[in-house]
Motif scaffolding. Structure first.
Motif, mmCIF file in Angstrom:
data_model
loop_
_atom_site.group_PDB
_atom_site.id
_atom_site.type_symbol
_atom_site.label_atom_id
_atom_site.label_comp_id
_atom_site.label_asym_id
_atom_site.label_seq_id
_atom_site.Cartn_x
_atom_site.Cartn_y
_atom_site.Cartn_z
ATOM 1 N N GLN A 55 -40.492 -41.537 -5.008
ATOM 2 C CA GLN A 55 -39.596 -41.153 -4.060
ATOM 3 C C GLN A 55 -39.861 -39.480 -3.848
ATOM 4 O O GLN A 55 -39.880 -39.008 -2.834
ATOM 5 C CB GLN A 55 -38.110 -41.548 -4.539
ATOM 6 N N ARG A 56 -39.830 -38.765 -5.126
ATOM 7 C CA ARG A 56 -40.452 -37.418 -4.784
ATOM 8 C C ARG A 56 -41.509 -37.037 -3.874
ATOM 9 O O ARG A 56 -41.773 -36.293 -3.181
ATOM 10 C CB ARG A 56 -40.554 -36.969 -6.474
ATOM 11 N N TRP A 57 -42.527 -38.081 -4.266
ATOM 12 C CA TRP A 57 -43.727 -37.838 -3.355
ATOM 13 C C TRP A 57 -43.315 -37.901 -1.959
ATOM 14 O O TRP A 57 -43.748 -37.440 -1.105
ATOM 15 C CB TRP A 57 -44.973 -38.844 -3.962
ATOM 16 N N LEU A 58 -42.849 -39.183 -1.708
ATOM 17 C CA LEU A 58 -42.360 -39.443 -0.209
ATOM 18 C C LEU A 58 -41.439 -38.396 0.294
ATOM 19 O O LEU A 58 -41.600 -37.775 1.350
ATOM 20 C CB LEU A 58 -41.549 -40.787 -0.069
ATOM 21 N N ASP A 59 -40.560 -37.784 -0.456
ATOM 22 C CA ASP A 59 -39.668 -36.713 -0.058
ATOM 23 C C ASP A 59 -40.756 -35.343 0.158
ATOM 24 O O ASP A 59 -40.291 -34.814 1.274
ATOM 25 C CB ASP A 59 -38.602 -36.411 -1.156
ATOM 26 N N GLY A 60 -41.448 -34.987 -0.608
ATOM 27 C CA GLY A 60 -42.495 -34.146 -0.226
ATOM 28 C C GLY A 60 -43.211 -34.215 0.830
ATOM 29 O O GLY A 60 -43.301 -33.127 1.620
ATOM 30 N N ALA A 61 -43.692 -35.392 0.989
ATOM 31 C CA ALA A 61 -44.713 -35.522 2.264
ATOM 32 C C ALA A 61 -43.782 -35.666 3.488
ATOM 33 O O ALA A 61 -44.152 -34.839 4.474
ATOM 34 C CB ALA A 61 -45.133 -37.108 2.096
ATOM 35 N N ARG A 62 -42.382 -36.037 3.536
ATOM 36 C CA ARG A 62 -41.460 -35.703 4.532
ATOM 37 C C ARG A 62 -41.339 -34.441 5.006
ATOM 38 O O ARG A 62 -41.026 -33.916 6.225
ATOM 39 C CB ARG A 62 -40.144 -36.536 4.393
ATOM 40 N N GLU A 63 -40.991 -33.770 3.902
ATOM 41 C CA GLU A 63 -40.680 -32.003 4.145
ATOM 42 C C GLU A 63 -42.008 -31.436 4.720
ATOM 43 O O GLU A 63 -41.815 -30.697 5.430
ATOM 44 C CB GLU A 63 -40.330 -31.561 2.657
ATOM 45 N N ARG A 64 -43.119 -31.965 4.133
ATOM 46 C CA ARG A 64 -44.309 -31.198 4.742
ATOM 47 C C ARG A 64 -44.444 -31.514 6.212
ATOM 48 O O ARG A 64 -45.063 -30.847 7.117
ATOM 49 C CB ARG A 64 -45.567 -31.472 3.952
ATOM 50 N N LEU A 65 -44.164 -32.634 6.641
ATOM 51 C CA LEU A 65 -44.375 -33.232 8.019
ATOM 52 C C LEU A 65 -43.379 -32.396 8.782
ATOM 53 O O LEU A 65 -43.819 -32.124 9.712
ATOM 54 C CB LEU A 65 -44.101 -34.825 8.055
ATOM 55 N N SER A 66 -41.913 -32.445 8.448
ATOM 56 C CA SER A 66 -41.046 -31.689 9.310
ATOM 57 C C SER A 66 -41.474 -30.241 9.371
ATOM 58 O O SER A 66 -41.284 -29.554 10.495
ATOM 59 C CB SER A 66 -39.766 -31.679 8.385
ATOM 60 N N ALA A 67 -42.048 -29.519 8.090
ATOM 61 C CA ALA A 67 -42.443 -28.179 8.361
ATOM 62 C C ALA A 67 -43.629 -28.103 9.452
ATOM 63 O O ALA A 67 -43.702 -27.035 10.034
ATOM 64 C CB ALA A 67 -42.818 -27.589 7.085
ATOM 65 N N ALA A 68 -44.417 -29.300 9.353
ATOM 66 C CA ALA A 68 -45.832 -29.055 10.355
ATOM 67 C C ALA A 68 -45.176 -29.106 11.783
ATOM 68 O O ALA A 68 -45.654 -28.376 12.741
ATOM 69 C CB ALA A 68 -46.788 -30.114 10.121
ATOM 70 N N ARG A 69 -44.208 -30.056 11.895
ATOM 71 C CA ARG A 69 -43.736 -30.143 13.290
ATOM 72 C C ARG A 69 -42.776 -28.920 13.755
ATOM 73 O O ARG A 69 -43.101 -28.499 14.836
ATOM 74 C CB ARG A 69 -42.657 -31.363 13.108
#
Length: 74
Positions: A55-69
């Motif tokens: 879950q931490r990995w997925l949350d981190g990936a989601r945050e990175r995608l949001s920041a990139a967008r």
């Protein structure tokens, strides 16, 4: 009685794919049954740790995608 199993890595040290693969193995062992209550509890606890790591990995990936967008849109 000795335990010849290799030492397990701390769940926090695992990458997403490693944690997910071990979690799938834990679930399979629990579903198969034929183990003691103590073994079941230990597997359950390890599964909870692994699920948290995933879950931490997925949350981190989601945050990175949001920041990139957001960066792309600005």
């Amino acid at each position: 009685m000795t335990n010849d199993a290799p030492p397990r890595a701390s769940a926090a040290e695992l990458g997403y794919e490693q944690a997910r693969a071990e979690l799938a193995s834990v679930v399979e062992r629990l579903e198969t049954g034929g183990i003691t209550l103590e073994e079941s509890l230990a597997l359950w606890e390890r599964g909870e740790q692994l699920a948290d790591v995933c879950q931490r990995w997925l949350d981190g990936a989601r945050e990175r995608l949001s920041a990139a967008r957001e960066e792309r849109e600005s």
